[in-house]
Design an enzyme around this catalytic site. Structure first.
Site, PDB file in Angstrom:
ATOM      1  N   ARG A 108       5.324  54.890  26.948  1.00  0.00           N
ATOM      2  CA  ARG A 108       4.026  54.439  27.610  1.00  0.00           C
ATOM      3  C   ARG A 108       3.489  55.713  28.218  1.00  0.00           C
ATOM      4  NH1 ARG A 108       3.167  49.792  32.087  1.00  0.00           N
ATOM      5  NH2 ARG A 108       3.289  48.667  29.993  1.00  0.00           N
ATOM      6  N   HIS A 135      -2.813  48.519  23.597  1.00  0.00           N
ATOM      7  CA  HIS A 135      -1.508  47.910  24.150  1.00  0.00           C
ATOM      8  C   HIS A 135      -1.204  46.969  23.119  1.00  0.00           C
ATOM      9  CE1 HIS A 135       1.632  46.744  26.604  1.00  0.00           C
ATOM     10  NE2 HIS A 135       0.976  46.485  27.785  1.00  0.00           N
ATOM     11  N   GLN A 138       1.803  44.191  23.616  1.00  0.00           N
ATOM     12  CA  GLN A 138       1.159  43.030  24.133  1.00  0.00           C
ATOM     13  C   GLN A 138       0.560  42.061  23.652  1.00  0.00           C
ATOM     14  OE1 GLN A 138       1.700  42.658  27.777  1.00  0.00           O
ATOM     15  NE2 GLN A 138       0.959  40.519  27.344  1.00  0.00           N
ATOM     16  N   ASP A 229      -7.474  40.335  32.513  1.00  0.00           N
ATOM     17  CA  ASP A 229      -6.535  41.426  32.923  1.00  0.00           C
ATOM     18  C   ASP A 229      -7.331  42.158  34.041  1.00  0.00           C
ATOM     19  OD1 ASP A 229      -4.440  43.185  32.644  1.00  0.00           O
ATOM     20  OD2 ASP A 229      -5.427  44.565  31.029  1.00  0.00           O
ATOM     21  N   CYS A 269      -1.926  39.628  31.044  1.00  0.00           N
ATOM     22  CA  CYS A 269      -0.667  40.296  30.670  1.00  0.00           C
ATOM     23  C   CYS A 269       0.132  40.633  31.863  1.00  0.00           C
ATOM     24  CB  CYS A 269      -1.243  41.518  29.901  1.00  0.00           C
ATOM     25  SG  CYS A 269      -2.252  42.781  30.654  1.00  0.00           S
ATOM     26  N   ARG A 297       7.544  38.960  25.863  1.00  0.00           N
ATOM     27  CA  ARG A 297       7.661  40.412  25.425  1.00  0.00           C
ATOM     28  C   ARG A 297       9.139  40.807  25.000  1.00  0.00           C
ATOM     29  NH1 ARG A 297       4.090  43.793  28.156  1.00  0.00           N
ATOM     30  NH2 ARG A 297       5.294  45.552  26.985  1.00  0.00           N
TER      31      ARG A 297
HETATM   32  N1   CP Z   1       1.930  43.851  30.585  1.00  0.00           N
HETATM   33  C1   CP Z   1       2.646  45.121  30.840  1.00  0.00           C
HETATM   34  O1   CP Z   1       2.757  45.884  29.945  1.00  0.00           O
HETATM   35  O2   CP Z   1       3.459  45.090  32.129  1.00  0.00           O
HETATM   36  P1   CP Z   1       3.878  46.207  32.732  1.00  0.00           P
HETATM   37  O3   CP Z   1       2.930  47.166  33.131  1.00  0.00           O
HETATM   38  O4   CP Z   1       4.844  45.802  33.954  1.00  0.00           O
HETATM   39  O5   CP Z   1       5.119  46.738  31.695  1.00  0.00           O
END
Ligand code: CP
Length: 309
Positions: A108, A135, A138, A229, A269, A297
């Protein structure tokens, strides 16, 4: 027989063909049912996943960590202060070192080029757990969740309303790939970047997906799915107040849902800012699938890990 995906990375939704996306979803459905019935499925016995986090996370960290554990492997958390990616050591060197010690990397990051470089130099599969641009995990999960509920993706009308951010970009690419109609509604100046529109148009020409773009929050009629979002993504905290003013009329609330003329699935998300981009009554309505989406997820990324590592 489906071609092996072993050794591949997943940095962008564009990295997988439609057939490969379905390979992930078919295994995800099987793994989900095995977890629910208590059947062991230790497909990654003894394997190690390094998880690089430059940003906070709940879902991504817990789903990858739990997923590796359920698959018989192990995940290690490498937070922002652990390796200072690109500062203490160059991204290619981090990739080369990790690639000699672990079987896969989830990252990330802020800069999308960092996760691309990790994939280029690691020699093991690299999974994008969110960058400033995309992402993909997601979207993989979102489309699986829609399929679980509607039993189809082709021809489904999805409306994304809000910031044209990384989630929106990946959703656009994914919808275009599978033939899902998508309408992106964002205020002027906050649209998805043109390069994603171009890539999506190329896929839509093959899949038959209808891509629409609007700045009018009333353009929601006929939506089967309404997705929103956060208005200010991680790294945009200083813009939060300004964005709250700009995005005010893009809130997903009961008036907006009424204008769809149906009872669309509600998706987000997460994390959600209740009372900003989505109201409590919509988020907690019977047609909201936001927490199934979060749970999925785990199942979808387990399939991804099992196929790539
Ligand atoms: N949707 C998502 O990626 O959640 P986090 O940022 O909590 O990992």
């Amino acid at each position: 027989m489906a071609a092996s995906m072993k050794g591949r990375s997943f940095v962008s939704v564009s990295d997988f063909s439609v057939e490969e996306l379905w390979q992930v979803w078919e295994l995800a459905a099987r793994l989900k049912s095995m977890v629910k019935s208590g059947q062991p499925h230790r497909l990654l016995e003894g394997k190690q996943l390094a998880m690089i986090f430059q940003k906070p996370s709940l879902r991504t960290q817990v789903s990858f960590e739990t997923g590796m554990s359920q698959l018989g492997g192990h995940a290690m958390y490498l937070g922002p202060d652990h390796i200072s990616l690109g500062k203490r050591e160059s991204v290619p060197d981090v990739a080369r070192v990790l690639g000699r010690m672990v079987d896969g990397i989830m990252a990330r990051v802020f800069g999308h080029s960092d996760v691309e470089q990790l994939a280029e130099y690691a020699g093991v599969p690299v999974i994008n757990g969110l960058s400033d641009e995309e992402h993909p995990c997601q979207t993989l999960t979102d489309l699986f969740t829609i399929y679980e509920r509607l039993r189809r993706l082709q021809g489904v009308n999805l409306t994304y309303i809000g910031d044209g951010n990384n989630v929106a970009a990946s959703l656009l690419l994914g919808a275009a790939k599978v033939g899902m109609n998508i309408t992106l509604i964002s205020p002027d100046g906050y649209e998805v970047k043109p390069q994603y529109v171009q890539r999506a148009k190329a896929d839509a020409a093959r899949s038959g997906a209808r891509l629409q773009f609007s700045s009018d929050p009333d353009d929601v009629a006929g939506s089967d799915v309404v997705y929103t979002d956060t208005w200010a993504s991680m790294g945009q905290e200083t813009e939060t107040e300004a964005r709250a003013r700009i995005f005010k009329s893009y809130q997903v609330n009961s008036d907006l849902i009424r204008q769809t003329g149906g009872i669309p699935l509600i998706m987000h998300c997460l994390p959600a800012h209740r009372g900003q981009e989505i109201t409590d009554d919509v988020m907690d309505s019977p047609n909201s699938v936001v927490f199934e989406e979060a749970e999925n997820r785990l199942h979808v990324q387990k399939a991804l890990l099992a196929l790539l590592i």
